[in-house]
Design a protein around this motif. Structure first.
Motif, short mmCIF file in Angstrom:
data_model
loop_
_atom_site.label_atom_id
_atom_site.label_comp_id
_atom_site.label_asym_id
_atom_site.label_seq_id
_atom_site.Cartn_x
_atom_site.Cartn_y
_atom_site.Cartn_z
N SER A 326 -18.59 20.08 -3.07
CA SER A 326 -19.30 19.91 -1.89
C SER A 326 -18.59 19.37 -0.70
O SER A 326 -18.97 19.43 0.30
CB SER A 326 -20.55 19.03 -2.25
OG SER A 326 -20.41 17.88 -2.19
N GLY A 331 -21.99 21.47 0.86
CA GLY A 331 -23.45 20.85 0.24
C GLY A 331 -23.50 21.27 -0.93
O GLY A 331 -22.46 21.38 -1.73
N ARG A 357 -24.97 12.07 -4.33
CA ARG A 357 -25.55 12.95 -3.27
C ARG A 357 -27.18 13.08 -3.36
O ARG A 357 -27.76 13.33 -2.30
CB ARG A 357 -24.62 14.09 -3.24
CG ARG A 357 -23.19 13.50 -2.86
CD ARG A 357 -22.40 14.67 -3.04
NE ARG A 357 -22.19 15.26 -4.56
CZ ARG A 357 -22.40 16.19 -5.33
NH1 ARG A 357 -22.14 17.21 -4.56
NH2 ARG A 357 -22.31 16.40 -6.52
N ALA A 361 -29.54 12.80 -0.17
CA ALA A 361 -30.49 13.85 0.12
C ALA A 361 -31.98 13.69 0.24
O ALA A 361 -32.75 13.85 0.98
CB ALA A 361 -30.31 15.26 -0.63
N TYR A 378 -28.68 18.70 -0.65
CA TYR A 378 -27.58 17.76 -0.27
C TYR A 378 -26.85 18.63 0.73
O TYR A 378 -26.50 19.80 0.29
CB TYR A 378 -27.01 17.43 -1.19
CG TYR A 378 -25.64 16.49 -0.54
CD1 TYR A 378 -25.90 15.22 0.18
CD2 TYR A 378 -24.26 17.03 -0.70
CE1 TYR A 378 -24.58 14.67 0.46
CE2 TYR A 378 -23.25 16.53 -0.26
CZ TYR A 378 -23.41 15.27 0.53
OH TYR A 378 -22.30 14.46 1.08
N SER A 379 -26.59 18.11 1.84
CA SER A 379 -25.65 18.74 2.94
C SER A 379 -24.69 17.58 3.39
O SER A 379 -25.28 16.46 3.67
CB SER A 379 -26.47 19.47 3.86
OG SER A 379 -25.72 19.26 5.15
N ARG A 380 -23.46 17.94 3.52
CA ARG A 380 -22.65 16.95 3.91
C ARG A 380 -22.76 16.36 5.32
O ARG A 380 -22.40 15.23 5.76
CB ARG A 380 -21.14 17.67 4.28
CG ARG A 380 -19.80 16.67 4.22
CD ARG A 380 -18.58 17.48 3.98
NE ARG A 380 -18.74 18.62 4.96
CZ ARG A 380 -17.80 19.52 4.93
NH1 ARG A 380 -16.97 19.51 3.95
NH2 ARG A 380 -17.79 20.70 5.74
#
Ligand SMILES: Cc1cc2nc3c(=O)[nH]c(=O)nc-3n(C[C@H](O)[C@H](O)[C@H](O)COP(=O)(O)O)c2cc1C
Length: 387
Positions: A326, A331, A357, A361, A378-380
């Protein structure tokens, strides 16, 4: 509250030392660098409170710099925004965090952290303090890693090995911070013994080439960690639980291994258990990945059977991509692999499950999963703020 029946094992209470968690789900420690001047503020308190309110039984905080002057610096997070656990303002900040989590029905352990070889010389709250490295080595360059290329030249030059006095000072720093944690109302202590930081750098032959009692075979490489656990146990008394994180991957090399064989791992974990650790948080990129060739057992399963203590699995729960992937892709989508985790827990393979993570999120992940509702991906980009 309604519950998906197959997920029952994840939602059973469990007791560790003198603390009972309402379920088996923990928030994995995650550095967020959102504590101005090293003080966790109301935003940080709200971030943890929301995860407790969302159903997480145990919050393990982000890494908290221990009371030793080289504990944190730049290199892993922004050092002026990594929280400490000494100083009046810091302790007041943590009391508010702890109270918020307790009011929401959760328990909370601080993750005691010394960055060791990762700290860039001349940075952090005490820039004059020399960085602490068992043998002066940062580790091998060119490993499978996400550290930035600009960072490596600042740490790769060998420095002098830690002196015996520095070793004793670091052990004492862990104990002082554990005492402060108890005074601030934390329910237990989590120790960061993974990812290539100070304690792990004693375990790993690549960074520990000492020829005194702290270096050599696994029993000797374990000694620093053992001394840390003993000192913390003495500081907090017999009942408050200690959760020890050890792990496979290092920041220097995601493919590194903690031990060559189960026997070698057993030497480490039994020594830490005898010193006073109550449970092991087995840090891996994927919770069910086999730890050693020739056996399907995960690292958490090995930790439980080798140490005779409780164990916690972590890595990729609820998500399609592991931590390393990710970083690259930005993500991870939602994935129902928590059914597999519940089944493994039901069979007694491990006792607790940590989410990293997935809880960044979605603070309500446990309550939603329990009811069979969809969770958020989840996204960075989510790392840019505390939400
Ligand atoms: C933003 C971020 C910060 C992290 N910081 C820490 C840390 O301070 N201490 C630690 O032991 N692990 C840290 N980790 C690793 C997590 O605790 C966890 O082991 C890892 O993310 C795998 O779990 P996941 O796949 O559920 O995210 C961090 C991970 C992320 C994503």
């Amino acid at each position: 509250m309604n519950m998906v029946p197959e997920l029952h094992p994840l939602f059973e209470p469990i007791t560790l030392g003198n603390v009972t968690f309402k379920n088996r789900l923990a928030m994995a420690p995650m550095t967020r660098s959102f504590s101005p001047e090293n003080v966790p503020d109301a935003v940080v308190a709200d971030y943890y409170r929301r995860r407790a309110a969302g159903g997480t039984g145990l919050i393990v905080t982000e890494g908290v710099g221990i009371d030793q002057s080289a504990a944190i610096g730049d290199g892993s997070g922004t050092s002026s925004r990594i929280p400490l656990l000494h100083g009046e303002a810091q302790l007041a900040g943590w009391r508010a965090v702890v109270d918020g989590v307790h009011a929401a029905g959760g328990k909370i352990f601080p993750q005691l952290w010394h960055q060791g070889v990762f700290r860039i010389e001349g940075t952090g709250p005490y820039p004059d303090a020399p960085s602490l490295r068992p043998s002066g080595l940062w580790g091998p360059d060119g490993g499978f890693s996400t550290v930035s290329r600009d960072y490596i030249p600042r740490v790769i030059q060998p420095t002098r090995p830690m002196t015996e006095e520095e070793i004793a000072d670091a052990v004492h720093g862990f104990a002082k911070s554990a005492t402060n944690a108890k005074a601030a109302g934390f329910d237990g202590i989590a120790i960061h013994g993974a990812s290539g930081y100070l304690i792990d750098s004693f375990f790993w032959p690549q960074t520990n080439q000492r020829v005194d009692r702290y270096g050599g075979d696994m029993a000797k490489r374990a000694l620093f960690g053992v001394e840390v656990v003993k000192a913390i146990r003495e500081a907090i008394g017999p009942d408050m639980p200690i959760l020890f994180r050890f792990g496979q991957w290092k920041q220097q090399d995601f493919n590194a291994k903690i031990a060559e064989t189960p026997d070698e791992l057993g030497i480490l974990l039994r020594a830490l258990a005898e010193a006073g650790a109550d449970a092991f948080d087995a840090s891996t990129l994927y919770f069910s990945a086999p730890a050693f060739e020739g056996s399907p057992l995960s690292l958490a399963a090995w930790a439980k059977s080798l140490s005779g203590k409780l164990s916690m699995a972590v890595g990729g729960v609820g998500l399609s991509e592991n931590l390393f992937a990710s970083f690259e892709t930005g993500g991870a989508a939602v994935e129902n692999n928590f059914f597999d985790a519940a089944e493994r827990m039901g069979r007694g393979e491990f006792d607790m499950l940590a989410l990293g993570r997935a809880l960044i999120a979605d603070p309500d992940w446990p309550n939603k999963v329990r009811r069979g509702e969809p969770t958020l991906a989840y996204s960075r980009d989510m790392l840019g703020a505390l939400a």
